[in-house]
Design an enzyme around this catalytic site. Structure first.
Site, PDB file in Angstrom:
ATOM      1  N   CYS A 187       0.798  -1.218   0.000  1.00  0.00           N
ATOM      2  CA  CYS A 187       0.000   0.000   0.000  1.00  0.00           C
ATOM      3  C   CYS A 187       0.835   1.275   0.000  1.00  0.00           C
ATOM      4  O   CYS A 187       0.485   2.247  -0.664  1.00  0.00           O
ATOM      5  CB  CYS A 187      -0.945  -0.007   1.193  1.00  0.00           C
ATOM      6  SG  CYS A 187      -0.104  -0.244   2.757  1.00  0.00           S
ATOM      7  N   ASP A 237      -8.233   4.573  -3.081  1.00  0.00           N
ATOM      8  CA  ASP A 237      -7.303   3.559  -2.555  1.00  0.00           C
ATOM      9  C   ASP A 237      -6.682   2.812  -3.728  1.00  0.00           C
ATOM     10  O   ASP A 237      -7.278   1.877  -4.265  1.00  0.00           O
ATOM     11  CB  ASP A 237      -8.045   2.597  -1.632  1.00  0.00           C
ATOM     12  CG  ASP A 237      -7.081   1.669  -0.929  1.00  0.00           C
ATOM     13  OD1 ASP A 237      -5.878   1.678  -1.283  1.00  0.00           O
ATOM     14  OD2 ASP A 237      -7.518   0.938  -0.023  1.00  0.00           O
ATOM     15  N   HIS A 268      -2.463   0.846   6.906  1.00  0.00           N
ATOM     16  CA  HIS A 268      -2.734   1.025   5.483  1.00  0.00           C
ATOM     17  C   HIS A 268      -2.428   2.462   5.098  1.00  0.00           C
ATOM     18  O   HIS A 268      -2.401   3.358   5.958  1.00  0.00           O
ATOM     19  CB  HIS A 268      -4.208   0.694   5.200  1.00  0.00           C
ATOM     20  CG  HIS A 268      -4.518   0.511   3.758  1.00  0.00           C
ATOM     21  ND1 HIS A 268      -3.770  -0.286   2.924  1.00  0.00           N
ATOM     22  CD2 HIS A 268      -5.515   1.038   2.991  1.00  0.00           C
ATOM     23  CE1 HIS A 268      -4.282  -0.256   1.717  1.00  0.00           C
ATOM     24  NE2 HIS A 268      -5.343   0.543   1.709  1.00  0.00           N
TER      25      HIS A 268
END
Lengths: 313, 659
Positions: B416, B476, B460
């Protein structure tokens, strides 16, 4: 504590010093006669707990606070355990051997309990001992210093314990109504007891009569006693034993024959004669101002005579 | 001088230590050392352990303390070691190291009962200090059990006891602790807490893994492997679906080519937000040593002692060093800052010069292709991640100076952090205001406890871009590469990272264990002045002040004392029933002047009583016979004879008899 101060305090403040008059046996410890105080270590530990408490509160550390509470509660519980160590303990009997004045006597305290108790301690004057006691009876001995002849009342004894953590000390005074009979001390040296005329007579009469016994020659036997004819048939010299009748002779120990001495000196001398007679296995009798012990020998005779001497006024 | 002489005398009078007691002492010290190992420097704890072992061995060979000339150099060495190994020589950590060192040194010279008591008292204190560093459930239980050898040592110092094996010596200490536990808990609940610290609270520098206000690839990678809990969330209503469980912690604006960081938070307060759907929930945060309070995207109100910044980060007033609980309300659908100030816009477009030329070129190319359609450019970037051969892995290849170029055009792999970073750089290069947001995503729904457990491994990073008319929009990019990351979690997404021990039953054990931990954190560690005040709310008392608490504590302790005394005084000695009734009879006769003498037999006593009370002669004769029947006819008194004796005793009356 200073013994003089303690004596004064006990006389003046019996309630404060938990003084107890002598009591009959058996003695059972119960809540009204068990006292508990923190020991020096217990007090120091309390200070430590306070420090830990303040620290835990200051840092708002609940885990540390919990630990501190746990330790504090544990110490408090140990006080109850200390109490239970003594509670219900029974002093069943006290026994003591005979002792001569000036020596220490071993006093046996017999305790009785229905469950296991550990780390109990018993103080008798300066002497102290520790013991554990399982269900049943246990005997604990402690030396007691004696000073003079006669009945010596037992001083009070302290039974105590700092079980289990050493933070609290539970104690109780025991004052059994018992006394130890202390025999008089024999004088160190002195004359032998005077022989009665009748004795002398019999001695002479019997001498030379009894030739039946023969024994091995011992250094110092007069040559005229040697049985030459019998010796010829043996490897060693044999001697005719004329001593036998003399062993039968009786000592009549008499208070009134010791005129010119004071009472204690008379008692010391009689004690020495009794010792000697007993050691040599002689038969003896004893005459005292009020009592009379007939002729006899053995441990019982000795004990009876000594006890009479001990209790003379 | 006098004091010294006295203490020397006391020491001389104190009995010497037995070998058993000394062994237990060494065990206690070893346990204290183990409790402190996590925050001692390894060579200090190793050295102390060696010293302890040597001392144990040495006293086994022959009794006698360590020589005096050795103590001073060891003390000097200890001071040196503590000073050298701790940044702050006056701090808590240095203090704890010094305390444990002193404990081991005390053991070196311990030869008497008195020494041992001092050492064990100090051991209790040192054990407690270990809790200043970790007050978790396991640590607390370990340390409480660490008291066992200490208590056993104190027991072993007492004379005249039965010898037993080591486990058996620990057992009585355990039962003593267990018996003390109710009182301890009671006192724990009621001891009035301080409103503020008396002296400086710890500034713990102990490092804790967790999110921080900056993001670099290596730190983040470590975090994704850490399974410890980060926060627990209990929702008032139904929990939001997994793809909406984004917990916002930091908003990162500044990029220097390698790491993203957050500037000093301004005083600017958050502007009102247009919201559509809100949800309320309670968060229990594990200590993070940071000020950020993670909250579900997007928090719209700040809890007490915290502020909501303009970019909707929640910031507590001071770092979170202890487990913290707070309530937040969040908007699930919102319009954030529909109009962007020029200043903010400039910050959201800033890129370091001279980095990543190929990325810049790609962004320029997209801008030319899509014109002013910012949404289309973002979509193009997501498509690139989705179809451009990108791979999700927790162990990506190293990136060089041109990190984004390497990632986008060469390695094509990462997690991420790389995706969010690359996406934001692309957006900025294309002229779209954007920023990186870090926090947690997902979490495990614990059905037993009805709460969401978020672990550090759920950390994250994602992006927010500003679109005209819509405000800040969450994008995202990781979801484009690996949608499972969002629905399953980081571990499941990185298949190559799966390990054999992550089996289902282990997972369920961990969830149960987590419930216990949560209970511990909320019920015990988090029990504070506020909880104390509300203690008696069920009974109608809403505000319990310190005085009332103290009074309750005293009254309750007295009750406990009474209970304890009742236990201690209860006589459990079994008494023979016939004997018990004989005592009753003795009592009756005693009132009329016939007292049983010590050691007097029953027959003699009762016949004496019969002579003293001639009118009751027959009754006393019957009593005497009945008693003798009970006591001596059989080995065990038969129930009938005891009953007969009991009846006779009950019926026996002296009253009305003239002596």
């Amino acid at each position: 504590m200073n013994p003089r101060l303690q004596r004064w305090a006990e006389r003046r403040l019996p309630a404060l010093t938990r003084y107890r008059r002598p009591e009959g046996l058996p003695l059972e410890l119960h809540r009204r006669r068990i006292y508990i105080v923190p020991t020096g270590f217990g007090a120091a530990f309390a200070v430590l707990l306070t420090v830990m408490l303040v620290g835990a509160l200051n840092y708002a550390n609940n885990a540390a606070l919990l630990l501190t509470c746990l330790l504090g509660a544990t110490s408090a519980a140990s006080m109850l355990v200390a109490f239970r160590t003594l509670d219900g303990l029974r002093l069943a009997s006290v026994r003591a051997d005979h002792v001569v004045a000036g020596e220490a006597v071993q006093v046996q305290f017999e305790f009785e309990t229905t469950r296991l108790r550990q780390a109990l301690r018993l103080d008798l004057g300066p002497a102290s001992t520790a013991f554990a006691i399982a269900a049943g009876r246990t005997s604990v001995g402690l030396p007691l210093q004696t000073a003079k002849r006669g009945w010596m009342p037992l001083p009070r004894v302290r039974v105590w314990s700092s079980w289990p953590l050493g933070m609290f000390r539970a104690w109780s005074w025991l004052h059994p109504q018992q006394a130890v009979l202390v025999w008089p001390r024999a004088e160190a040296t002195g004359p032998t007891p005077p022989h009665h005329d009748a004795d002398q007579q019999r001695h002479r009469l019997h001498q030379g009569d009894d030739l039946a016994a023969l024994r091995d020659y011992r250094l110092g036997d007069p040559p005229r006693h040697i049985a030459w004819r019998a010796s010829a048939r043996h490897e060693h010299l044999l001697v005719k034993d004329f001593e036998q009748p003399e062993a039968q002779h009786e000592w009549r120990l008499d208070w009134y024959q010791l005129a010119g001495l004071d009472d204690e000196a008379r008692i010391a001398r009689l004690a020495r004669w009794l010792d000697e007679a007993d050691r040599r296995g002689e038969a003896y009798s004893l005459r005292l101002p009020q009592q009379q012990v007939p002729m006899g020998s053995g441990a019982q005779q000795y004990a009876q005579c000594m006890s009479l001497l001990a209790t003379l006024p | 001088m006098n004091l010294l002489a006295r203490s020397a005398r006391a020491r001389a009078a104190s009995p010497a230590l037995t070998r058993d007691a000394f062994d237990l002492m060494c065990l206690s010290a070893a346990i204290v050392l183990v409790a402190h190992v996590p925050h001692l420097s390894p060579w200090l704890s190793g050295g102390l352990a060696l010293m302890l072992a040597w001392r144990w061995w040495q006293r086994r060979q022959r009794s006698g303390g360590a020589p005096a000339w050795l103590k001073l150099p060891i003390l000097a060495l200890l001071v040196l070691a503590v000073t050298a190994s701790n940044a702050n020589p006056l701090g808590q950590q240095a203090g704890a190291s010094f305390a444990i060192g002193l404990l081991v040194m005390k053991l070196l010279e311990s030869e008497t009962t008195r020494d041992a008591r001092v050492a064990m008292g100090f051991a209790c204190f040192t054990l407690m200090t270990a809790l200043l560093f970790d007050q978790g459930l396991l640590a607390t239980v370990f340390i409480a059990l660490g008291l066992l050898p200490t208590l056993a040592t104190l027991r072993a110092l007492e004379p005249a006891q039965l010898r037993t094996s080591l486990p058996r010596t620990l057992l009585p200490a355990l039962s003593l602790l267990a018996a003390a536990l109710p009182l301890a808990l009671f006192a724990f609940v009621l001891v009035p807490r301080l409103n503020g610290p008396l002296w400086g609270t710890p500034s713990s520098h102990a490092s804790v893994t967790g999110l921080s206000d900056s993001m670099s690839p290596s730190e983040f990678g470590e975090l994704l492997l850490d399974d410890s809990p980060a926060l627990r969330v209990a929702f008032d209503d139904a929990p939001p679906p997994n793809n909406q469980r984004y917990f916002r912690a930091y908003v990162l604006w500044d990029y220097d080519g390698r790491r993203w960081s957050s500037p000093d938070p301004g005083d600017e307060a958050a502007a009102p937000v247009e919201v559509a759907a809100t949800t309320s929930y309670r968060v229990s945060l594990e200590p993070s040593r940071q000020r950020a309070l993670p909250a579900l995207d997007l928090p719209i109100e700040a809890p007490a002692h915290a502020q909501l910044l303009a970019d909707h980060q929640l910031l507590a007033d001071r770092p979170v060093n202890d487990p913290l609980e707070y309530r937040v309300r969040s908007a699930l659908r919102y319009h954030l800052q529909p109009s962007l100030s020029a200043d903010a816009r400039q910050r959201a477009l800033r890129l370091p010069g001279g980095f990543n030329p190929r990325t810049q070129a790609l962004a320029t190319q997209w801008r030319q292709r899509y014109g002013s359609d910012d949404g289309a450019i973002a979509q193009a970037a997501l498509s690139l991640f989705h179809d451009g051969g990108f791979r999700y892995t927790l162990a990506p290849a190293e990136l060089g100076r041109e990190a984004m170029d390497d990632f986008l055009f060469t390695t094509h792999e990462g997690f991420c952090e790389q995706y969010a970073s690359a996406f934001t750089v692309l957006m900025r290069a294309a002229g779209i205001p954007s920023r990186v947001v870090t926090g947690y995503q997902g979490g495990y729904w614990n059905t037993l406890g009805n709460y969401l457990l978020v672990r550090q491994s759920d950390a994250h990073a994602w992006s927010e871009i500003w679109l005209a008319g819509r405000g800040w929009v969450r994008i995202d990019p990781t979801a484009a590469v690996r949608p499972e990351r969002i629905s399953l979690g980081a571990y499941a997404a990185a298949e190559d990272q799966q390990t054999w021990y992550r089996s289902d039953w282990l997972e369920s054990m961990r969830n149960h264990w987590d419930i216990v931990n949560r209970w511990w954190n909320e019920g015990v560690i988090g029990f504070d002045t506020m909880s104390q005040r509300g203690l008696l709310t069920p009974f109608g008392i809403h505000d319990l002040d310190g005085t009332a608490l103290g009074a309750l504590l005293v009254v309750g302790s007295a009750l406990f004392a009474a209970l304890g005394l009742a236990w201690a005084m209860a006589r459990r000695d079994k008494i023979d029933p016939a004997l018990a009734w004989m005592r009753v009879l003795e009592h009756k006769l005693d009132r009329h002047g016939v007292t049983r003498r010590p050691g007097e037999g029953p027959q003699h006593y009762l016949s004496r009583a019969a002579r003293a009370l001639p009118a009751r002669r027959d009754a006393l004769k019957a009593l005497s016979e009945s008693y003798l029947e009970c006591r001596y006819a059989h080995a065990e008194p038969s129930p009938e004879s005891v009953r007969a004796f009991r009846r006779l005793v009950r019926d026996f009356k002296v009253r009305g008899v003239v002596k």
